[in-house]
Design a protein around this motif. Structure first.
Motif, PDB file in Angstrom:
ATOM      1  N   LEU A 158       0.763  -1.187  -0.061  1.00 36.82           N
ATOM      2  CA  LEU A 158       0.021   0.130   0.051  1.00 36.82           C
ATOM      3  C   LEU A 158       0.726   1.229   0.027  1.00 36.82           C
ATOM      4  O   LEU A 158       0.158   2.375  -0.155  1.00 36.82           O
ATOM      5  CB  LEU A 158      -1.081  -0.021   1.139  1.00 36.82           C
ATOM      6  N   GLN A 159       2.011   1.095   0.272  1.00 36.47           N
ATOM      7  CA  GLN A 159       2.970   2.374   0.187  1.00 36.47           C
ATOM      8  C   GLN A 159       3.270   3.165  -1.070  1.00 36.47           C
ATOM      9  O   GLN A 159       3.280   2.434  -2.087  1.00 36.47           O
ATOM     10  CB  GLN A 159       4.341   1.833   1.028  1.00 36.47           C
ATOM     11  N   GLU A 160       3.549   4.370  -0.843  1.00 32.63           N
ATOM     12  CA  GLU A 160       3.906   5.303  -1.900  1.00 32.63           C
ATOM     13  C   GLU A 160       5.238   4.905  -2.212  1.00 32.63           C
ATOM     14  O   GLU A 160       5.900   4.327  -1.413  1.00 32.63           O
ATOM     15  CB  GLU A 160       3.823   6.765  -1.603  1.00 32.63           C
ATOM     16  N   VAL A 161       5.460   5.259  -3.746  1.00 37.33           N
ATOM     17  CA  VAL A 161       6.940   5.021  -4.136  1.00 37.33           C
ATOM     18  C   VAL A 161       7.443   6.646  -4.511  1.00 37.33           C
ATOM     19  O   VAL A 161       6.577   7.281  -5.075  1.00 37.33           O
ATOM     20  CB  VAL A 161       6.896   4.249  -5.440  1.00 37.33           C
ATOM     21  N   SER A 164      12.905   8.478  -6.591  1.00 40.20           N
ATOM     22  CA  SER A 164      13.855   7.452  -6.697  1.00 40.20           C
ATOM     23  C   SER A 164      13.639   6.278  -6.770  1.00 40.20           C
ATOM     24  O   SER A 164      14.574   5.403  -6.940  1.00 40.20           O
ATOM     25  CB  SER A 164      14.938   7.998  -5.674  1.00 40.20           C
ATOM     26  N   GLY A 165      12.367   5.930  -6.634  1.00 39.66           N
ATOM     27  CA  GLY A 165      12.084   4.418  -6.733  1.00 39.66           C
ATOM     28  C   GLY A 165      11.744   3.688  -5.511  1.00 39.66           C
ATOM     29  O   GLY A 165      11.843   2.522  -5.235  1.00 39.66           O
ATOM     30  N   LYS A 166      12.151   4.314  -4.215  1.00 39.48           N
ATOM     31  CA  LYS A 166      11.952   3.945  -3.001  1.00 39.48           C
ATOM     32  C   LYS A 166      10.503   3.536  -2.365  1.00 39.48           C
ATOM     33  O   LYS A 166       9.834   4.416  -2.871  1.00 39.48           O
ATOM     34  CB  LYS A 166      13.017   4.565  -1.695  1.00 39.48           C
ATOM     35  N   ALA A 168       7.935   4.343   0.517  1.00 40.25           N
ATOM     36  CA  ALA A 168       7.820   5.519   1.295  1.00 40.25           C
ATOM     37  C   ALA A 168       7.030   4.847   2.567  1.00 40.25           C
ATOM     38  O   ALA A 168       6.415   4.047   2.467  1.00 40.25           O
ATOM     39  CB  ALA A 168       7.155   6.885   0.839  1.00 40.25           C
ATOM     40  N   GLY A 169       7.021   5.570   3.858  1.00 40.26           N
ATOM     41  CA  GLY A 169       6.266   5.169   4.820  1.00 40.26           C
ATOM     42  C   GLY A 169       4.699   5.617   4.898  1.00 40.26           C
ATOM     43  O   GLY A 169       3.851   5.224   5.672  1.00 40.26           O
ATOM     44  N   THR A 170       4.425   6.420   3.718  1.00 41.27           N
ATOM     45  CA  THR A 170       3.257   6.821   3.865  1.00 41.27           C
ATOM     46  C   THR A 170       2.373   6.052   2.680  1.00 41.27           C
ATOM     47  O   THR A 170       3.015   5.329   1.868  1.00 41.27           O
ATOM     48  CB  THR A 170       3.010   8.203   3.121  1.00 41.27           C
ATOM     49  N   LEU A 171       1.090   6.069   2.686  1.00 36.10           N
ATOM     50  CA  LEU A 171      -0.021   4.963   1.704  1.00 36.10           C
ATOM     51  C   LEU A 171      -0.416   5.932   0.630  1.00 36.10           C
ATOM     52  O   LEU A 171      -0.499   6.926   0.707  1.00 36.10           O
ATOM     53  CB  LEU A 171      -1.150   4.567   2.439  1.00 36.10           C
ATOM     54  N   CYS A 172      -0.425   5.289  -0.471  1.00 38.43           N
ATOM     55  CA  CYS A 172      -0.919   5.954  -1.819  1.00 38.43           C
ATOM     56  C   CYS A 172      -2.494   5.847  -1.843  1.00 38.43           C
ATOM     57  O   CYS A 172      -3.267   4.772  -1.793  1.00 38.43           O
ATOM     58  CB  CYS A 172      -0.274   5.252  -3.010  1.00 38.43           C
ATOM     59  N   GLU A 225      12.872  12.534  -3.040  1.00 31.11           N
ATOM     60  CA  GLU A 225      12.189  11.557  -2.546  1.00 31.11           C
ATOM     61  C   GLU A 225      10.660  11.945  -2.196  1.00 31.11           C
ATOM     62  O   GLU A 225      10.048  11.244  -1.564  1.00 31.11           O
ATOM     63  CB  GLU A 225      12.760  11.140  -0.954  1.00 31.11           C
ATOM     64  N   VAL A 226      10.094  12.664  -3.078  1.00 32.47           N
ATOM     65  CA  VAL A 226       8.784  13.180  -3.124  1.00 32.47           C
ATOM     66  C   VAL A 226       7.946  12.095  -3.829  1.00 32.47           C
ATOM     67  O   VAL A 226       8.419  11.140  -4.504  1.00 32.47           O
ATOM     68  CB  VAL A 226       8.484  14.590  -3.921  1.00 32.47           C
ATOM     69  N   LYS A 227       6.857  11.909  -3.593  1.00 31.37           N
ATOM     70  CA  LYS A 227       5.840  10.762  -4.158  1.00 31.37           C
ATOM     71  C   LYS A 227       4.484  11.349  -4.249  1.00 31.37           C
ATOM     72  O   LYS A 227       4.233  12.215  -3.969  1.00 31.37           O
ATOM     73  CB  LYS A 227       5.910   9.767  -2.927  1.00 31.37           C
ATOM     74  N   CYS A 228       3.545  10.519  -5.110  1.00 36.49           N
ATOM     75  CA  CYS A 228       3.979   9.229  -5.358  1.00 36.49           C
ATOM     76  C   CYS A 228       3.990   8.952  -6.794  1.00 36.49           C
ATOM     77  O   CYS A 228       3.307   9.461  -7.688  1.00 36.49           O
ATOM     78  CB  CYS A 228       2.789   8.506  -4.810  1.00 36.49           C
ATOM     79  N   PHE A 229       4.716   7.804  -7.125  1.00 34.13           N
ATOM     80  CA  PHE A 229       5.246   7.567  -8.530  1.00 34.13           C
ATOM     81  C   PHE A 229       4.957   6.087  -8.687  1.00 34.13           C
ATOM     82  O   PHE A 229       5.529   5.330  -9.330  1.00 34.13           O
ATOM     83  CB  PHE A 229       6.813   7.937  -9.020  1.00 34.13           C
ATOM     84  N   CYS A 230       3.949   5.630  -7.947  1.00 34.95           N
ATOM     85  CA  CYS A 230       3.813   3.986  -8.130  1.00 34.95           C
ATOM     86  C   CYS A 230       3.123   3.711  -9.309  1.00 34.95           C
ATOM     87  O   CYS A 230       2.577   4.776 -10.035  1.00 34.95           O
ATOM     88  CB  CYS A 230       3.052   3.695  -6.630  1.00 34.95           C
TER      89      CYS A 230
END
Length: 483
Positions: A158-161, A164-166, A168-172, A225-230
């Motif tokens: 469920l986490q955001e991406v 840089s492709g990592k 994240a601790g937040t959910l998308c 490290e901004v998101k989300c790019f999932c």
């Protein structure tokens, strides 16, 4: 006496009965407080409720039912000054989660199922507090927030991406299982307990705001490290006709510009022109920002829809992040008129005591990126102008905090923003939210002035925040004295 007169007489008697129990100032107004399970465990449910009514005229409880963060759950944050009530110790083993009972049948459509908080085994905060609150005619709201642990079973799906492709601790918000989780938790609370309402909070903003550091503490955020790019966000972007590779390229260039700005590498045409030029060249940057915000707003709408489909009378509202008072970029995305479509109330954060240090932190952050052409005091002046309030200078701001005038102005703006709708405005008033050494600490007069300022600006109520477990009793009593 006519029949109409009898009815009117009965109504007057009923009102008189209520007035005899409560101060006249409270009639029709909500006086709420945010409180976590640990306070009821440490001090006893009846003792806490008695204190709330006796000392502060509280008539609404916002119980931290779900959170993995210490902002609304747990005892005092370790290292901060302990309050003068409860267990005078830190909860070093704080874990967080669902402090009510988790009814598994509602979570079939999400991988995030094992959310029961292990902190107080056998203690269901809603089941324990609700009947006692109802006996005192106090309303009870399930208060839950968008904060998670990285080690939860199933959370990795469920986490955001990040850019840089990592993970994240937040959910998308564009992940269907995330939407399913918030709907499940809402359904669980509304079906399982006779609560009066729910309040959900999400102190997050989109990738553009995060990249430029437009928040208090934003200077420490990595723009790469901004998101989300999932894949869910990429799929949604494609369905909207957004060029995904160009969006990624644009954000990488934005991150590089922020990195150079923070290193004081001034572009030939200056900071603001360079940022604006990048936005013009890559309109996909703001398209992705809107995509992210649409996902968050979809969550608001879904929570509202689910709650109302179960019980139409249940009140549904939102905690509006303090960044709304600092960043004009974030404020532009928090349209109160839009909120009216899926809200019964708004708790707009107007924390004036910790607001001083937070605003100074925001100024420091954006002064090192998009507003780098200006001196820090000029950035503060621009913020005051765009946000329509005026307060201390930058040197004094962390020590003095923001004034009650700020609370009044922000309350009036919120009341005006909802226009003629039935949505209630309940400003969040801060009591003893931790600040650093040498920065503003809450005093009783601060609380009295803030509460009175909110009501002077036609607020429908106030919510004392962040959590009872960090409040000093003199400051809590001051809220009651202001009513």
């Amino acid at each position: 006496m006519s029949e109409l007169s009898r009815r009117e007489f009965a109504k007057l008697i009923a009102v008189a009965g209520v007035a005899a129990r409560f101060p006249a100032q409270r009639i029709g107004r909500t006086v709420g407080i945010q409180v976590g399970a640990v306070s009821f465990v440490d001090e006893g449910v009846d003792n806490v409720l008695d204190r709330f009514q006796r000392d502060a005229n509280i008539n609404a409880l916002f119980i931290a039912a779900f959170s993995y963060g210490r902002g609304i759950a747990g005892r005092q944050v370790p290292g901060e000054l302990l309050p003068d009530h409860g267990k005078l110790e830190y909860d070093a083993n704080f874990h967080g989660g669902n402090y009510a009972h988790t009814h598994e049948q509602y979570y079939a459509r999400t991988a995030l199922k094992k959310i029961q908080a292990p902190d107080h085994p056998g203690f269901d905060v809603l089941a324990e507090v609700l009947p006692r609150a109802q006996a005192r005619r106090m309303k009870t709201f399930a208060w839950y927030e968008d904060v998670f642990r990285h080690d939860l079973e199933g959370v990795d799906r469920l986490q955001e991406v990040t850019l840089s492709g990592k993970k994240a601790g937040t959910l998308c918000f564009h992940n269907p299982e995330v939407q399913a989780f918030w709907q499940a938790l809402t359904e669980d609370y509304v079906r399982s307990y006779p609560i009066d309402g729910v309040m959900w909070g999400s102190e997050r903003q989109g990738p553009f705001g995060n990249a430029i550091g437009a928040a208090h503490g934003g200077a420490g955020a990595d723009p790469f490290e901004v998101k989300c790019f999932c894949n869910f966000c990429r799929g949604e972007a494609k369905s909207r006709g957004i060029d995904v590779p160009r969006a990624v390229e644009g954000y990488k260039k934005l991150a590089a510009l922020v990195r150079d700005s923070r290193a004081a590498q001034r572009p030939a045409d200056g900071y603001f022109v360079s940022y604006w030029r990048l936005l013009v060249k890559y309109p996909e940057i703001l398209a992705w920002e809107k995509l992210w915000n649409d996902g968050q707003q979809l969550t608001y709408a879904n929570i509202h829809r689910v709650a109302k489909s179960i019980r139409t009378e249940v009140a549904v509202g939102w905690h509006i992040w303090h960044n709304n008072s600092f960043s004009p970029f974030y404020r532009a995305e928090q349209d109160y008129a839009e909120f009216c479509k899926y809200s019964d109330f708004l708790k707009v954060v107007m924390y004036n005591n910790c607001g001083g240090p937070r605003l100074a932190s925001y100024v420091n952050s954006v002064g090192r990126s998009i507003f780098g052409d200006l001196q820090p005091e000029e950035v503060l002046g621009l913020t005051y102008k765009t946000q329509n309030y005026q307060d201390a200078n930058l040197e004094d701001l962390p020590r003095k905090g923001l004034s009650a005038n700020y609370v009044e102005r922000e309350t009036r703006r919120a009341v005006t923003g909802i226009s003629d709708s039935a949505v209630k405005i309940w400003p969040g008033i801060d009591i003893d939210i931790p600040t650093n050494n040498g920065e503003k600490k809450t005093e009783p007069q601060d609380v009295r002035e803030a509460v009175r300022a909110a009501f002077a600006a036609d607020a429908d109520g106030v919510i004392l925040s962040r959590k009872y477990s960090e409040m000093r009793l003199a400051n809590l009593r001051a809220a009651g004295e202001a009513l």
